[in-house]
Design a protein around this motif. Structure first.
Motif, PDB file in Angstrom:
ATOM      1  N   ASP A  52      47.204  -8.193  65.721  1.00 37.47           N
ATOM      2  CA  ASP A  52      47.613  -9.409  65.005  1.00 37.47           C
ATOM      3  C   ASP A  52      48.633 -10.189  65.822  1.00 37.47           C
ATOM      4  OD1 ASP A  52      45.966  -8.747  62.848  1.00 37.47           O
ATOM      5  OD2 ASP A  52      47.578  -7.647  61.835  1.00 37.47           O
ATOM      6  N   LEU A  53      49.584  -9.470  66.399  1.00 37.59           N
ATOM      7  CA  LEU A  53      50.630 -10.094  67.194  1.00 37.59           C
ATOM      8  C   LEU A  53      50.041 -10.935  68.320  1.00 37.59           C
ATOM      9  CD1 LEU A  53      53.804 -10.108  67.813  1.00 37.59           C
ATOM     10  CD2 LEU A  53      53.245  -8.355  69.481  1.00 37.59           C
ATOM     11  N   ILE A  54      49.110 -10.362  69.078  1.00 39.68           N
ATOM     12  CA  ILE A  54      48.572 -11.094  70.228  1.00 39.68           C
ATOM     13  C   ILE A  54      47.635 -12.226  69.816  1.00 39.68           C
ATOM     14  CG2 ILE A  54      48.939  -9.216  71.871  1.00 39.68           C
ATOM     15  CD1 ILE A  54      45.961  -8.546  71.662  1.00 39.68           C
ATOM     16  N   CYS A  55      47.047 -12.120  68.643  1.00 40.37           N
ATOM     17  CA  CYS A  55      46.179 -13.204  68.166  1.00 40.37           C
ATOM     18  C   CYS A  55      46.980 -14.338  67.545  1.00 40.37           C
ATOM     19  CB  CYS A  55      45.164 -12.673  67.150  1.00 40.37           C
ATOM     20  SG  CYS A  55      43.884 -11.667  67.897  1.00 40.37           S
ATOM     21  N   GLU A  56      48.058 -14.021  66.865  1.00 38.99           N
ATOM     22  CA  GLU A  56      48.840 -15.033  66.158  1.00 38.99           C
ATOM     23  C   GLU A  56      49.845 -15.766  67.047  1.00 38.99           C
ATOM     24  OE1 GLU A  56      50.686 -13.221  62.767  1.00 38.99           O
ATOM     25  OE2 GLU A  56      48.762 -12.511  61.977  1.00 38.99           O
ATOM     26  N   ARG A  57      50.295 -15.149  68.114  1.00 35.97           N
ATOM     27  CA  ARG A  57      51.290 -15.781  68.986  1.00 35.97           C
ATOM     28  C   ARG A  57      50.727 -17.053  69.601  1.00 35.97           C
ATOM     29  NH1 ARG A  57      53.151 -17.722  73.226  1.00 35.97           N
ATOM     30  NH2 ARG A  57      51.089 -17.664  74.109  1.00 35.97           N
ATOM     31  N   TYR A  58      51.520 -18.089  69.606  1.00 42.76           N
ATOM     32  CA  TYR A  58      51.119 -19.335  70.267  1.00 42.76           C
ATOM     33  C   TYR A  58      52.339 -19.950  70.943  1.00 42.76           C
ATOM     34  CZ  TYR A  58      53.123 -21.953  66.305  1.00 42.76           C
ATOM     35  OH  TYR A  58      53.973 -22.473  65.364  1.00 42.76           O
ATOM     36  N   SER A  59      52.112 -20.901  71.802  1.00 42.79           N
ATOM     37  CA  SER A  59      53.194 -21.566  72.522  1.00 42.79           C
ATOM     38  C   SER A  59      53.891 -22.557  71.605  1.00 42.79           C
ATOM     39  CB  SER A  59      52.645 -22.279  73.763  1.00 42.79           C
ATOM     40  OG  SER A  59      52.170 -21.332  74.688  1.00 42.79           O
ATOM     41  N   VAL A  60      55.137 -22.252  71.282  1.00 46.33           N
ATOM     42  CA  VAL A  60      55.932 -23.116  70.416  1.00 46.33           C
ATOM     43  C   VAL A  60      56.671 -24.118  71.294  1.00 46.33           C
ATOM     44  CG1 VAL A  60      57.852 -23.176  68.771  1.00 46.33           C
ATOM     45  CG2 VAL A  60      56.145 -21.351  68.638  1.00 46.33           C
ATOM     46  N   ARG A  61      56.499 -25.397  70.964  1.00 40.69           N
ATOM     47  CA  ARG A  61      57.116 -26.475  71.732  1.00 40.69           C
ATOM     48  C   ARG A  61      57.992 -27.371  70.863  1.00 40.69           C
ATOM     49  NH1 ARG A  61      51.837 -25.819  73.650  1.00 40.69           N
ATOM     50  NH2 ARG A  61      51.738 -25.217  75.836  1.00 40.69           N
ATOM     51  N   LYS A  62      58.257 -26.909  69.653  1.00 41.41           N
ATOM     52  CA  LYS A  62      59.090 -27.667  68.729  1.00 41.41           C
ATOM     53  C   LYS A  62      59.894 -26.669  67.904  1.00 41.41           C
ATOM     54  CE  LYS A  62      58.759 -31.670  65.734  1.00 41.41           C
ATOM     55  NZ  LYS A  62      57.845 -32.561  65.001  1.00 41.41           N
ATOM     56  N   PHE A  63      61.224 -26.783  68.021  1.00 39.43           N
ATOM     57  CA  PHE A  63      62.105 -25.801  67.404  1.00 39.43           C
ATOM     58  C   PHE A  63      63.013 -26.428  66.355  1.00 39.43           C
ATOM     59  CE2 PHE A  63      61.103 -24.371  71.661  1.00 39.43           C
ATOM     60  CZ  PHE A  63      60.710 -23.064  71.450  1.00 39.43           C
ATOM     61  N   SER A  64      63.430 -25.606  65.390  1.00 41.31           N
ATOM     62  CA  SER A  64      64.449 -26.041  64.448  1.00 41.31           C
ATOM     63  C   SER A  64      65.801 -25.940  65.159  1.00 41.31           C
ATOM     64  CB  SER A  64      64.425 -25.167  63.197  1.00 41.31           C
ATOM     65  OG  SER A  64      65.023 -23.909  63.445  1.00 41.31           O
ATOM     66  N   GLU A  65      66.825 -26.420  64.524  1.00 41.68           N
ATOM     67  CA  GLU A  65      68.166 -26.349  65.116  1.00 41.68           C
ATOM     68  C   GLU A  65      68.842 -25.010  64.837  1.00 41.68           C
ATOM     69  OE1 GLU A  65      70.507 -29.732  64.036  1.00 41.68           O
ATOM     70  OE2 GLU A  65      68.999 -31.144  64.749  1.00 41.68           O
ATOM     71  N   GLN A  66      68.208 -24.177  64.043  1.00 39.94           N
ATOM     72  CA  GLN A  66      68.793 -22.882  63.679  1.00 39.94           C
ATOM     73  C   GLN A  66      68.991 -22.026  64.934  1.00 39.94           C
ATOM     74  OE1 GLN A  66      66.450 -20.673  60.849  1.00 39.94           O
ATOM     75  NE2 GLN A  66      67.794 -18.901  60.903  1.00 39.94           N
ATOM     76  N   PRO A  67      70.197 -21.495  65.128  1.00 40.00           N
ATOM     77  CA  PRO A  67      70.426 -20.651  66.308  1.00 40.00           C
ATOM     78  C   PRO A  67      69.689 -19.315  66.205  1.00 40.00           C
ATOM     79  CG  PRO A  67      72.386 -20.724  64.927  1.00 40.00           C
ATOM     80  CD  PRO A  67      71.394 -21.660  64.308  1.00 40.00           C
TER      81      PRO A  67
END
Length: 170
Positions: free
Chosen positions: A5-20
């Motif tokens: 599941d981990l390897i199928c669900e992971r994607y490249s995130v290019r937009k982040f929240s400001e939460q540290p």
């Protein structure tokens, strides 16, 4: 999370929240990088953890692909520590750093965070901005953070060849 599941669900995130990113999460990510396998177990990885606002601002001089993440890891290898192939001298450092990067990305996703692999950066700027020793070779940058609420995989994420197109059985 199950590995499949981990390897199928992971994607490249290019937009982040400001939460540290929580310090304990960062330590888990760094531990995943530390225990990654490397050629002859030389462990040549050198990771620069960009946590401060000042360091993250310096990153902007190195790449436009910082995505304003609240944390970034610069993965390098020490060319004086990496294994060299005895037949042709090929340096294992880039492969070792890539293995470390994969561990980082999977650990990030497992923690519910997001990241992407950034290979497009000015290596000279990275050296200058972060005062890297000459023998430290930067390979990849990983912006890391909590995905923004509207973060989603790129449509290209799902474009994969069939197994028969990449595996040649003999």
């Amino acid at each position: 999370m199950e590995f499949a599941d981990l390897i199928c669900e992971r994607y490249s995130v290019r937009k982040f929240s400001e939460q540290p990113v929580d310090a304990q999460m960062l330590e888990k990510i760094l531990e995943a990088a530390r225990i990654a396998p490397t050629a002859a177990n030389k462990q040549p990885q050198r990771i620069i953890s960009l946590e401060s606002a000042e360091a993250l601002e310096k990153l902007k001089a190195c790449t436009t692909y910082h995505f304003n993440a609240p944390l970034a890891l610069v993965v390098c290898y020490d060319a004086t520590a990496s294994w060299k192939h005895p037949q042709d001298g090929t340096d294992s450092g880039p492969v070792d750093a890539s293995i470390i990067g994969t561990h980082i990305m999977l650990a990030v996703h497992d923690l519910g965070l997001g990241s992407t692999w950034v290979g497009y950066f000015d290596a000279a700027a990275v050296r200058r901005e972060f005062m890297l020793p000459e023998n430290w070779i930067p390979v990849a940058i990983f912006p890391i953070g909590h995905p923004a609420a509207d973060s989603a995989p790129s449509p290209k994420h799902y474009a994969r060849p069939d197994l028969g197109a990449v595996v040649y059985r003999k």
